[in-house]
Design an enzyme around this catalytic site. Structure first.
Site, short mmCIF file in Angstrom:
data_model
loop_
_atom_site.label_atom_id
_atom_site.label_comp_id
_atom_site.label_asym_id
_atom_site.label_seq_id
_atom_site.Cartn_x
_atom_site.Cartn_y
_atom_site.Cartn_z
N ASP A 17 -5.23 -26.14 -3.25
CA ASP A 17 -4.33 -27.05 -2.54
C ASP A 17 -4.84 -28.50 -2.60
OD1 ASP A 17 -2.14 -27.77 -1.03
OD2 ASP A 17 -3.03 -27.19 0.88
N GLY A 18 -3.90 -29.43 -2.59
CA GLY A 18 -4.26 -30.84 -2.50
C GLY A 18 -3.92 -31.67 -3.73
N GLY A 20 -0.98 -32.72 -4.82
CA GLY A 20 0.01 -33.77 -4.53
C GLY A 20 -0.65 -34.96 -3.84
N HIS A 34 -1.13 -31.99 -10.43
CA HIS A 34 -1.14 -30.61 -10.95
C HIS A 34 -1.83 -30.56 -12.32
CE1 HIS A 34 1.24 -29.46 -7.59
NE2 HIS A 34 2.36 -30.03 -7.99
N LEU A 128 -14.74 -12.04 -17.63
CA LEU A 128 -14.15 -12.41 -16.34
C LEU A 128 -12.65 -12.15 -16.41
CD1 LEU A 128 -14.74 -15.33 -13.99
CD2 LEU A 128 -12.51 -15.27 -15.06
N ARG A 178 -9.89 -21.94 0.33
CA ARG A 178 -8.71 -22.82 0.29
C ARG A 178 -9.21 -24.26 0.31
NH1 ARG A 178 -2.83 -22.53 2.75
NH2 ARG A 178 -2.14 -24.60 2.10
N ARG A 184 -4.79 -22.18 6.49
CA ARG A 184 -3.83 -21.07 6.60
C ARG A 184 -3.80 -20.31 5.28
NH1 ARG A 184 -0.48 -25.70 7.50
NH2 ARG A 184 0.16 -26.54 5.48
C1 FPP Z 1 -0.85 -26.98 -4.18
O1 FPP Z 1 -1.04 -28.36 -4.06
C2 FPP Z 1 -0.85 -26.63 -5.57
C3 FPP Z 1 0.17 -26.03 -6.22
C4 FPP Z 1 1.45 -25.65 -5.57
C5 FPP Z 1 0.10 -25.75 -7.65
C6 FPP Z 1 -1.26 -25.39 -8.13
C7 FPP Z 1 -1.21 -25.35 -9.59
C8 FPP Z 1 -2.17 -25.78 -10.41
C9 FPP Z 1 -3.51 -26.25 -10.02
C10 FPP Z 1 -1.89 -25.70 -11.82
C11 FPP Z 1 -2.22 -24.31 -12.27
C12 FPP Z 1 -1.65 -24.15 -13.55
C13 FPP Z 1 -1.90 -23.10 -14.34
C14 FPP Z 1 -1.51 -23.22 -15.75
C15 FPP Z 1 -2.56 -21.86 -13.91
P1 FPP Z 1 0.10 -29.23 -3.38
O2 FPP Z 1 1.03 -29.68 -4.41
O3 FPP Z 1 0.73 -28.44 -2.27
O4 FPP Z 1 -0.73 -30.42 -2.81
P2 FPP Z 1 -0.45 -31.23 -1.46
O5 FPP Z 1 -0.71 -30.27 -0.32
O6 FPP Z 1 -1.46 -32.32 -1.54
O7 FPP Z 1 0.95 -31.72 -1.53
#
Ligand code: FPP
Length: 242
Positions: A17-18, A20, A34, A128, A178, A184
């Site tokens: 998470d994080g 964005g 991302h 792995l 997380r 959460r």
């Molecule tokens: C949550 O951060 C992250 C996601 C919803 C996407 C996670 C995906 C990746 C790291 C890319 C993985 C890709 C592959 C190919 C496996 P958020 O967008 O909710 O961040 P925020 O809480 O800061 O808005």
């Protein structure tokens, strides 16, 4: 500081998470976060291989992420397809076995094909296992397991339901991490994390480096896992605490 390989968790699961917020802080579009998240995932896979972790399960797209703006959803799909075509050879070389966990039918044919191909190409790898939860939700997993039992006319027990969960082959996570400061589960591995150690980090996923991973592993090593027992009952315990 590295941790002795015998105490390293066998199975680590991560809510990445994080992304964005990382992008917004830099006045970049969310999708840039991302993209950076994929780079960090690559490094994390390598770090886990080096530390002797057997299974890494990551939450890449949740059942609820469809509610995001359409351009972010399609961007995440494109990132997945691009990352697989770019990284497959390196993953094969590192002995990584890829498995995608989640409801596939809702994904486009293009995405589904990529997943199947990546799984096939890496199926003999043993160093792995990387479970990528994609269009995954913990409630979906429990419901699909219960539906499969009902369809087969099997009785519902903890053991029979566990066997039908999408992650059964790789077992339950020892440690769930997380990143991004929220505390959460967000519908991740709800059944499987019943006895996992939980670790919450304020570090945003695109900044989650090897040191941050080692902090999580060290926190895990310092915990006492009792699985409902008392300290004194644990194997090899000379601990008088009850
Ligand atoms: C949550 O951060 C992250 C996601 C919803 C996407 C996670 C995906 C990746 C790291 C890319 C993985 C890709 C592959 C190919 C496996 P958020 O967008 O909710 O961040 P925020 O809480 O800061 O808005």
């Amino acid at each position: 500081m590295a941790v002795a390989s015998e105490s390293v968790p066998r199975h680590i699961a991560i809510v990445m998470d994080g992304n964005g917020r990382w992008a917004s802080k830099r006045f970049l579009p969310r999708i840039a976060g991302h993209k950076q998240g994929v780079e960090v995932l690559k490094r994390t896979v390598r770090s886990c291989v080096q530390r002797g972790v057997a299974v890494l399960t990551v939450f890449a797209f949740s059942s609820e992420n469809w509610k995001r703006p359409a351009d972010e959803v399609s961007g995440l799909m494109d990132i997945m397809v691009a990352a697989l075509s770019r990284e497959l050879n390196a993953l094969k070389k590192d002995g990584v076995h890829l498995q995608f966990i989640g409801e596939r039918e809702a994904l486009s044919q293009r995405v589904q094909q990529c997943l199947v191909e990546a799984e096939r190409e890496t199926s003999s790898n043993r160093t792995l296992t990387l479970n990528v939860c994609f269009n995954y939700g913990g409630r979906w997993d429990i419901v699909q397991a219960a539906q499969a039992l009902a369809a087969a006319g099997e009785s519902i027990t903890e053991a029979s339901l566990s066997r039908r969960l999408s992650t059964f082959a790789t077992g339950d996570p020892d440690l769930v991490v997380r990143t991004g400061g929220e505390m959460r589960m967000s519908n991740f591995l709800l059944w499987q994390a019943a006895y996992s150690e939980l670790y919450f980090s304020d570090v945003l996923w695109p900044d989650f480096d090897e040191t941050a991973l080692d902090h999580a592993i060290q926190a895990y090593v310092s915990r006492e896992r009792r699985f409902g027992m008392t300290s004194a009952q644990l194997p090899g315990s000379s601990n008088p605490r009850v």
